[in-house]
Motif scaffolding. Structure first.
Motif, mmCIF file in Angstrom:
data_model
loop_
_atom_site.group_PDB
_atom_site.id
_atom_site.type_symbol
_atom_site.label_atom_id
_atom_site.label_comp_id
_atom_site.label_asym_id
_atom_site.label_seq_id
_atom_site.Cartn_x
_atom_site.Cartn_y
_atom_site.Cartn_z
ATOM 1 N N ALA A 75 0.841 -1.192 0.000
ATOM 2 C CA ALA A 75 0.000 0.000 0.000
ATOM 3 C C ALA A 75 0.878 1.244 0.000
ATOM 4 N N PRO A 76 0.568 2.226 -0.845
ATOM 5 C CA PRO A 76 1.359 3.455 -0.853
ATOM 6 C C PRO A 76 1.107 4.257 0.404
ATOM 7 N N PRO A 77 2.008 5.163 0.750
ATOM 8 C CA PRO A 77 1.767 6.022 1.914
ATOM 9 C C PRO A 77 0.471 6.781 1.731
ATOM 10 N N ALA A 78 -0.271 6.945 2.821
ATOM 11 C CA ALA A 78 -1.559 7.627 2.749
ATOM 12 C C ALA A 78 -1.361 9.094 2.404
ATOM 13 N N ALA A 81 -5.999 13.560 3.106
ATOM 14 C CA ALA A 81 -7.300 13.832 2.514
ATOM 15 C C ALA A 81 -7.537 15.328 2.461
ATOM 16 N N ASP A 82 -8.507 15.727 1.631
ATOM 17 C CA ASP A 82 -8.764 17.154 1.452
ATOM 18 C C ASP A 82 -9.088 17.854 2.756
ATOM 19 N N ASP A 83 -9.744 17.113 3.683
ATOM 20 C CA ASP A 83 -10.159 17.760 4.924
ATOM 21 C C ASP A 83 -9.221 17.454 6.089
ATOM 22 N N ALA A 84 -8.038 16.880 5.798
ATOM 23 C CA ALA A 84 -7.152 16.449 6.875
ATOM 24 C C ALA A 84 -6.752 17.593 7.780
ATOM 25 N N HIS A 85 -6.540 18.783 7.221
ATOM 26 C CA HIS A 85 -6.130 19.917 8.038
ATOM 27 C C HIS A 85 -7.109 21.079 7.873
ATOM 28 N N THR A 161 -15.477 14.876 11.961
ATOM 29 C CA THR A 161 -16.934 14.822 12.087
ATOM 30 C C THR A 161 -17.542 16.215 12.151
ATOM 31 N N ILE A 162 -16.878 17.160 12.842
ATOM 32 C CA ILE A 162 -17.470 18.493 13.005
ATOM 33 C C ILE A 162 -17.375 19.343 11.743
ATOM 34 N N LEU A 163 -16.745 18.833 10.693
ATOM 35 C CA LEU A 163 -16.707 19.580 9.438
ATOM 36 C C LEU A 163 -18.046 19.519 8.709
ATOM 37 N N SER A 164 -18.903 18.608 9.119
ATOM 38 C CA SER A 164 -20.201 18.445 8.480
ATOM 39 C C SER A 164 -21.273 18.314 9.541
ATOM 40 N N GLY A 165 -22.478 18.636 9.177
ATOM 41 C CA GLY A 165 -23.595 18.464 10.098
ATOM 42 C C GLY A 165 -24.163 17.064 10.078
ATOM 43 N N GLU A 166 -23.580 16.170 9.273
ATOM 44 C CA GLU A 166 -24.069 14.805 9.127
ATOM 45 C C GLU A 166 -23.207 13.822 9.926
ATOM 46 N N PRO A 167 -23.772 12.663 10.269
ATOM 47 C CA PRO A 167 -22.961 11.624 10.909
ATOM 48 C C PRO A 167 -21.803 11.218 10.007
ATOM 49 N N MET A 168 -20.690 10.839 10.610
ATOM 50 C CA MET A 168 -19.549 10.329 9.858
ATOM 51 C C MET A 168 -19.334 8.871 10.230
ATOM 52 N N ILE A 169 -19.305 8.004 9.217
ATOM 53 C CA ILE A 169 -19.124 6.571 9.421
ATOM 54 C C ILE A 169 -17.857 6.131 8.702
ATOM 55 N N VAL A 170 -16.979 5.446 9.406
ATOM 56 C CA VAL A 170 -15.790 4.845 8.804
ATOM 57 C C VAL A 170 -15.883 3.344 9.058
ATOM 58 N N ALA A 171 -16.267 2.607 8.022
ATOM 59 C CA ALA A 171 -16.514 1.170 8.186
ATOM 60 C C ALA A 171 -15.223 0.403 8.460
ATOM 61 N N ASP A 172 -14.121 0.839 7.853
ATOM 62 C CA ASP A 172 -12.833 0.163 8.047
ATOM 63 C C ASP A 172 -11.736 1.205 7.900
ATOM 64 N N LEU A 175 -8.994 1.074 5.238
ATOM 65 C CA LEU A 175 -9.329 1.373 3.851
ATOM 66 C C LEU A 175 -9.570 2.866 3.634
ATOM 67 N N ASP A 176 -9.312 3.681 4.633
ATOM 68 C CA ASP A 176 -9.581 5.116 4.550
ATOM 69 C C ASP A 176 -8.265 5.877 4.704
ATOM 70 N N GLY A 177 -7.866 6.608 3.663
ATOM 71 C CA GLY A 177 -6.592 7.307 3.681
ATOM 72 C C GLY A 177 -6.459 8.344 4.778
ATOM 73 N N ARG A 178 -7.568 8.831 5.314
ATOM 74 C CA ARG A 178 -7.500 9.810 6.396
ATOM 75 C C ARG A 178 -7.033 9.189 7.702
ATOM 76 N N PHE A 179 -7.271 7.887 7.870
ATOM 77 C CA PHE A 179 -7.105 7.296 9.194
ATOM 78 C C PHE A 179 -6.184 6.077 9.256
ATOM 79 N N ARG A 180 -5.814 5.477 8.117
ATOM 80 C CA ARG A 180 -5.097 4.205 8.221
ATOM 81 C C ARG A 180 -3.722 4.334 8.869
ATOM 82 N N ASP A 181 -3.115 5.534 8.849
ATOM 83 C CA ASP A 181 -1.829 5.736 9.522
ATOM 84 C C ASP A 181 -1.977 6.460 10.856
ATOM 85 N N ASN A 182 -3.198 6.668 11.298
ATOM 86 C CA ASN A 182 -3.453 7.333 12.577
ATOM 87 C C ASN A 182 -2.894 6.473 13.715
#
Length: 247
Positions: A75-78, A81-85, A161-172, A175-182
């Motif tokens: 897997a390449p380095p993550a 994401a656009d909203d990371a910062h 999550t606070i960037l949107s007024g909607e729920p945020m779901i991360v199923a895995d 598989l999500d570039g925002r979080f896999r190296d967290n």
């Protein structure tokens, strides 16, 4: 399909029930998918169906409209994401509204502890938190299943999550570039699943979130997500009441 060898430890063998839970479907539906070849599986000598986690993950990606993973390549380095910062557009005013609640750094309170406990119970999640996101950190007003009381904001799922007024779901998270190296994913508490609903005050500022986490990839049923949303609304109403009493 013949039974495979034991295989790598990072691609565990699942029962049909475990696969159904990860996919958010009934066991009977999973059995039908197996029979129709949508899920590769094999039978044990005792006649029980078994699957690989990689097969379930591939189907999850397909259902989410994501490209399949290329197992032959690392897997390449993550990439960030656009909203990371990204900060909310009203960040200065949001921080002032959060400060006005007087909740950050305050002691434990039964009303919030009940809500996080209920969030954990109704979603069958080992971890639940009521978080408040300030300038530099995510602070937990209440928590279940986790020992520490805060994280740096750059590690905070709820900062997204606070960037949107909607729920945020991360199923895995893998598989999500925002979080896999967290660090919360690669190390303890090894988060694989996240669901959070923003806490909105009377003026529309998103102050934090009520969230649940798990150590395995999964999804929430519609009723579980609705219950989490209702509990978040109760928490937000309590915060608004505090604010009104101070004003």
């Amino acid at each position: 399909m013949p039974a495979p060898s034991s295989g790598p430890s990072d691609d565990p063998i699942l029962t049909t029930r475990e696969a159904a839970r990860l996919l958010g479907i009934a066991v009977s539906t999973a059995q039908q998918w197996i029979e129709h070849g949508l899920l590769p599986a094999w039978k044990t000598p005792g006649g029980h169906r078994r699957l690989r986690l990689s097969a379930v993950s591939a189907l999850l990606r397909e259902r989410a409209g994501l490209a399949p993973l290329a197992p032959a390549l690392p897997a390449p380095p993550a990439a960030p994401a656009d909203d990371a910062h990204t900060l909310p557009d009203n960040e200065t005013e949001r921080l002032a509204a959060l400060d006005a609640t007087g909740l950050v750094g305050s002691g434990a309170e039964a009303v919030f502890d009940r809500l996080t406990w209920l969030a954990s119970q109704v979603t069958d999640s080992p971890i639940a938190m009521l978080t408040l996101v300030d300038e530099h950190r995510q602070w937990f007003k209440s928590r279940v299943g986790i020992g520490f009381a805060e994280t740096p904001r750059e590690m905070a799922f709820c900062s997204h999550t606070i960037l949107s007024g909607e729920p945020m779901i991360v199923a895995d998270t893998h598989l999500d570039g925002r979080f896999r190296d967290n660090p919360m994913v690669t190390g303890a508490p090894h988060i694989r699943f996240y669901a959070g609903v923003p806490l909105v005050d009377a003026k529309g500022f998103r102050l934090g979130a009520l969230c649940v986490m798990d150590r395995e990839p999964r999804r929430l049923r519609e009723r579980e997500l609705r219950a989490l949303g209702e509990l978040a609304d109760i928490a937000a109403e309590e915060i608004r009441r505090r604010r009104s009493a101070v004003s």
